[in-house]
Design a protein around this motif. Structure first.
Motif, PDB file in Angstrom:
ATOM      1  N   HIS A  99      -0.065  88.834  79.724  1.00  0.00           N
ATOM      2  CA  HIS A  99       1.059  88.832  80.553  1.00  0.00           C
ATOM      3  C   HIS A  99       1.139  89.622  81.884  1.00  0.00           C
ATOM      4  N   SER A 145       2.773  89.353  85.837  1.00  0.00           N
ATOM      5  CA  SER A 145       4.224  89.086  86.377  1.00  0.00           C
ATOM      6  C   SER A 145       4.434  89.523  87.763  1.00  0.00           C
ATOM      7  N   PRO A 152      10.346  81.756  81.793  1.00  0.00           N
ATOM      8  CA  PRO A 152       9.196  82.474  82.531  1.00  0.00           C
ATOM      9  C   PRO A 152       9.466  82.712  84.005  1.00  0.00           C
ATOM     10  N   VAL A 169      10.847  91.383  83.235  1.00  0.00           N
ATOM     11  CA  VAL A 169       9.375  91.167  83.208  1.00  0.00           C
ATOM     12  C   VAL A 169       8.975  91.560  81.916  1.00  0.00           C
ATOM     13  N   SER A 195       9.404  87.509  81.372  1.00  0.00           N
ATOM     14  CA  SER A 195       9.560  86.647  82.388  1.00  0.00           C
ATOM     15  C   SER A 195       8.172  86.904  83.070  1.00  0.00           C
ATOM     16  N   ARG A 196       7.723  85.751  83.778  1.00  0.00           N
ATOM     17  CA  ARG A 196       6.648  85.889  84.413  1.00  0.00           C
ATOM     18  C   ARG A 196       6.817  86.135  86.165  1.00  0.00           C
ATOM     19  N   CYS A 197       7.845  85.421  86.643  1.00  0.00           N
ATOM     20  CA  CYS A 197       8.236  85.651  87.766  1.00  0.00           C
ATOM     21  C   CYS A 197       9.708  85.936  87.977  1.00  0.00           C
ATOM     22  N   CYS A 227       2.507  94.021  86.754  1.00  0.00           N
ATOM     23  CA  CYS A 227       3.515  93.401  87.567  1.00  0.00           C
ATOM     24  C   CYS A 227       3.030  93.639  89.116  1.00  0.00           C
ATOM     25  N   LEU A 243      -1.471  86.762  88.972  1.00  0.00           N
ATOM     26  CA  LEU A 243      -0.861  86.138  87.701  1.00  0.00           C
ATOM     27  C   LEU A 243      -1.962  85.457  86.852  1.00  0.00           C
TER      28      LEU A 243
END
Length: 449
Positions: free
Chosen positions: A55, A57, A165, A298, A302-304, A349, A419
């Motif tokens: 993962h 982010s 996401p 994140v 969540s990715r973004c 991140c 990412l």
């Protein structure tokens, strides 16, 4: 308000026609007009699920209006009067690197930050599109160029089925081009989930609805699906798991918890600065709680996460305005940088803080600086990048890049790289035509990788 975008809506509308109310229907499980099972199924069709066990982010803070780089991250103390401005440079934790006196906390954590002073390639356009899609607003709309968060959502899908996401924390702003771009050619299913207003309670399972009632609705939906199959022979393979995920969303409060900053220690919220939801000018609010929400999102999966921050279009009273607002900016950005490190998120991140262009070297008659597209700056942190450095430089008045000009798309290429996405790979429009995410000549910034 949580909106997982789709057609339709209802209720009150903003001036741009977008529905102001979102809703959750446990019968159709619709959010913002798009059925949640349909959205989950669309996300499941993402090109790759391989990144879910790794993962990465991004948090992007878009500075609505364009920050004066000479008065913040690229001070010019030796510039002539009429260019130099009112603020003195201060030393940072990195020897030989200076920032404006308005940024003492960022200066103290400069060893955790990379600043690019030589961004080029932007045009004089007051919009978020260059920062979010890598293209001007006209090109993005004409060619269907998607928001980078939509690309990540499409290619990588969700990390956690109950956490979107891609989350967009930006409010609807008066100057419409500031507002967050859509998913373009990828379709509405991959537009960012919107969070605003006081409707967070919608995300929490109602206390007066027993789990048996949700189970009963699931059984009823199964009966409807059986009837639909018998009537029109519609293929619904795989929808069972998507309906299960939809019910998981409704019976889980994981997202609500991620959005609830009151779960954090009061001391940490105070360190971030909290701020206010009130808009500044026709731009965004300086709501530092959203920085903390972004970090929580994140962590939750969540990715973004994107947000719009402040008002920086200082055609007049540039110095008075910056003197008023920069302390809160400095407090929030430095707190987020330090928090990412303290929580071990700095490897995974990526933080990007930037606007659509810089400001003129020459100070105008209203003590302001006007639009200046030839050069801009950006603040980056985390993402496992090489920080504690300044990349590029400008001339003695901050007008043009004199060393290591970096195209702004290379920043987005770096974001994609962090990412786990190659920005030269293809996405496909609704007609099946291939399009590279960014033009092939753009690549991650070598000094950061």
């Amino acid at each position: 308000m949580l909106t997982l975008w789709g057609p339709g809506g209802g209720g009150g509308r903003y001036c741009d026609g977008v529905s102001r109310r979102s809703f959750i229907r446990v019968g159709g499980l619709a959010m913002g007009g798009l059925s949640l099972p349909g959205l989950l199924q669309a996300q499941a069709r993402g090109d790759s699920a391989g990144a879910r066990d790794n993962h990465k982010s991004v948090i992007m803070i878009y500075l609505t209006g364009g920050l004066a780089h000479q008065d913040t991250v690229d001070p010019k103390p030796d510039a002539p009067e009429g260019v130099r401005g009112e603020f003195k440079p201060i030393a940072t934790s990195v020897p030989g690197v200076f920032l404006s006196e308005l940024m003492p906390r960022t200066a103290a954590c400069m060893d955790k930050v990379a600043i690019i002073r030589s961004l080029v390639g932007q045009v004089d356009e007051h919009s978020s599109f260059q920062s979010m899609t890598g293209f001007t607003m006209g090109t993005s709309q004409r060619e269907g160029r998607p928001h980078f968060g939509s690309v990540a959502s499409h290619i990588q899908g969700p990390v956690d089925p109950v956490v979107p996401p891609f989350v967009d924390l930006a409010p609807v702003m008066q100057h419409r081009p500031y507002n967050t771009p859509g998913a373009g050619m990828l379709g509405q299913s991959f537009k960012g989930a919107r969070m605003e207003g006081d409707d967070l309670a919608l995300l929490r399972p109602p206390a007066d609805v027993a789990p048996e009632r949700f189970a009963g609705r699931r059984d009823l939906l199964g009966q409807f699906d059986g009837f639909r199959r018998s009537v029109d022979g519609a293929a619904v393979d795989g929808m069972g798991s998507c309906y299960k995920q939809a019910f998981d969303v409704l019976t889980s409060d994981a997202l609500a918890k991620a959005l609830d900053v009151e779960r954090e220690a009061p001391e940490l919220r105070a360190r971030y600065g909290m701020g206010s939801a009130k808009h500044l000018g026709d731009g965004g609010p300086m709501w530092n709680d959203q920085f903390l929400v972004a970090r929580r999102l994140v962590e939750a999966g969540s990715r973004c996460v994107t947000l719009s921050y402040g008002f920086w279009d200082t055609h007049g009273n540039n110095f008075g305005h910056l003197r008023n607002v920069m302390p809160l900016f400095d407090q929030g950005v430095s707190a987020l940088v330090e928090d990412l490190h303290q929580r071990g998120l700095d490897r995974d991140c990526t933080l990007v803080v930037w606007g659509e262009f810089g400001r003129t070297p020459k100070i105008n008659k209203d003590a302001g600086r006007d639009h200046w597209a030839p050069v801009n700056s950006a603040i980056l942190a985390g993402g496992g990048m090489k920080v504690g450095q300044v990349i590029g430089s400008t001339d003695k008045i901050g007008g043009y890049a004199t060393s290591r000009p970096i195209h702004y798309r290379d920043v987005l290429s770096t974001v994609y790289h962090n990412l786990g996405i190659d920005s030269r790979s293809y996405i496909y429009d609704k007609a099946g035509r291939p399009n590279t995410i960014l033009p092939a000549e753009h690549e991650p910034i070598a000094e950061l990788i």
